[in-house]
Design a protein around this motif. Structure first.
Motif, short mmCIF file in Angstrom:
data_model
loop_
_atom_site.label_atom_id
_atom_site.label_comp_id
_atom_site.label_asym_id
_atom_site.label_seq_id
_atom_site.Cartn_x
_atom_site.Cartn_y
_atom_site.Cartn_z
N GLU A 42 0.86 -1.45 0.00
CA GLU A 42 -0.14 0.24 0.13
C GLU A 42 0.74 1.37 0.01
OE1 GLU A 42 -4.09 0.56 2.40
OE2 GLU A 42 -2.42 0.32 3.48
N THR A 43 0.59 2.41 -0.79
CA THR A 43 1.32 3.49 -0.80
C THR A 43 0.82 4.12 0.43
OG1 THR A 43 -0.34 4.90 -1.92
CG2 THR A 43 1.29 3.61 -3.22
N GLU A 45 -0.36 7.24 0.92
CA GLU A 45 -1.60 7.89 0.57
C GLU A 45 -2.62 7.20 0.79
OE1 GLU A 45 2.04 10.30 -1.53
OE2 GLU A 45 1.26 7.96 -1.24
N CYS A 46 -2.59 6.05 -0.04
CA CYS A 46 -3.79 5.07 -0.10
C CYS A 46 -4.09 4.30 1.43
CB CYS A 46 -3.40 3.66 -1.06
SG CYS A 46 -3.50 4.38 -2.62
N ARG A 50 -7.76 4.93 3.58
CA ARG A 50 -8.27 3.89 4.08
C ARG A 50 -8.33 4.13 5.57
NH1 ARG A 50 -6.26 0.16 6.84
NH2 ARG A 50 -4.14 0.46 6.20
#
Length: 128
Positions: A42-43, A45-46, A50
């Motif tokens: 996962e980045t 930002e993501c 979330r």
């Protein structure tokens, strides 16, 4: 020492910053910027989008990175990527925290920040 990678959102609205008070764990009652752990693949930002959706039932847009705080707690090393964020939709429903406050620049030092989050306060004040 184990490293824990997390992300934090500095949510800004009307020249105020959103702060949350932890409701569980070793750091219960300490104040922090909301966010959480980055999952594998996962980045940051993501992960932040979330985590805010899960913890606060709110959709955010992630802005510019403020800093990456590196902090040694007694039992782990925290690597915390911190970003400016704005609310797209939602009402910041507290699902995991026991309290929240919108703080003006002058009020930022009025809560008992967790040590890693405290390192961000001066940088945030400069940009407000």
């Amino acid at each position: 020492m184990k490293t824990v990678k997390v992300v934090a959102a500095v949510i800004q609205d009307n020249k105020k910053i959103f702060a949350t008070q932890r409701g569980y764990g070793d750091f219960k009652d300490g104040w922090e910027f909301p966010g959480g752990k980055v999952e594998i693949g996962e980045t940051p930002e993501c992960a932040l989008v979330r985590e805010i959706q899960e913890e606060l039932d709110t959709k955010i847009s992630v802005g510019k990175k403020i800093d990456c705080v590196e902090y040694d707690y007694p039992t782990f090393h925290l690597s915390m990527e911190c970003y400016w964020a704005e609310i797209i939709s939602g009402d910041l429903v507290l699902k995991e925290h026991e309290a929240s406050r919108w703080l003006s620049k002058e009020e930022l030092n009025s809560v008992n920040w967790l040590p890693a989050d405290l390192e961000l306060i001066e940088k945030i004040k400069e940009k407000m």
